[in-house]
Write an enzyme that holds these catalytic residues in place. Structure first.
Site, mmCIF file in Angstrom:
data_model
loop_
_atom_site.group_PDB
_atom_site.id
_atom_site.type_symbol
_atom_site.label_atom_id
_atom_site.label_comp_id
_atom_site.label_asym_id
_atom_site.label_seq_id
_atom_site.Cartn_x
_atom_site.Cartn_y
_atom_site.Cartn_z
ATOM 1 N N CYS A 103 0.823 -1.243 -0.012
ATOM 2 C CA CYS A 103 0.059 -0.082 -0.137
ATOM 3 C C CYS A 103 1.043 1.379 0.040
ATOM 4 C CB CYS A 103 -0.941 -0.068 1.278
ATOM 5 S SG CYS A 103 -2.438 0.901 1.375
ATOM 6 N N ALA A 104 0.721 2.113 1.145
ATOM 7 C CA ALA A 104 1.586 3.281 1.091
ATOM 8 C C ALA A 104 3.010 3.111 1.635
ATOM 9 C CB ALA A 104 0.701 4.388 2.050
#
Length: 184
Positions: A103-104
């Site tokens: 994800c991030a």
């Protein structure tokens, strides 16, 4: 098989963290959740409080199989703010150890540490520019394996991410067996 550690910081993405740990444990891997603070209670991005197996002060990651960073916001930012975790990740990378992030986290945590430099990687699409700015080669796939680095793009890829870690560690047959048992 060596021990693996998955880092939990306030605001971590629930599915990315817990599905990954679940899949690894089903495969028989030794993996511990680790709070990045001295408090082993960590609240997720969606308000679920999880009790981490250990705190960052209780582990020695020098000989870890995998260091794993789930995404989520502000979870990824909070991991990136932990000097101890960043030091562990940097040392793991320098010695050729295995790192996985989703994800991030690839862009927010690994990028500033130089881990993405020259590596193919993916992340949550809105963090693509940050990944590229830190020297990564963005690939628009759910999961990207680049040497000792596994990255994934977001919550819906958590299972694929977990199975990739298992496959890289124990082989495709074990990963397929765990997936079959989970009806995937």
């Amino acid at each position: 098989m060596k021990t693996s550690y998955l880092f939990l910081a306030e605001g971590f993405e629930d599915i990315e963290a817990l599905a990954t740990v679940d899949i690894m444990r089903r495969a028989g891997m030794e993996v511990y959740t680790v709070s990045v603070t001295s408090d082993n209670k960590v609240k997720s991005a969606h308000g679920v409080t999880v009790t981490a197996d250990k705190t960052v002060d209780e582990i020695d990651a020098y000989d870890a199989e995998w260091l794993i960073v789930p995404g989520g916001m502000p979870g990824s930012t909070n991991v990136a703010a932990s000097g101890k975790v960043c030091d562990m990740l940097g040392k793991q990378w320098v010695k050729g150890g295995r790192i996985a992030a989703i994800c991030a986290a690839p862009a927010v945590v690994l990028g500033p540490l130089g881990i993405l430099r020259g590596q193919e990687a993916t992340c949550y699409p809105s963090f693509k520019d940050q990944l590229v700015d830190n020297g990564g080669k963005y690939v628009d796939n759910r999961v990207v394996i680049s040497g000792n680095l596994i990255t994934a793009n977001g919550p819906s890829s958590a299972f694929v991410f977990g199975f990739a870690i298992v496959a890289e560690t124990l082989g495709d047959d074990v990963a397929s067996s765990v997936a079959s048992g989970m009806l995937v």
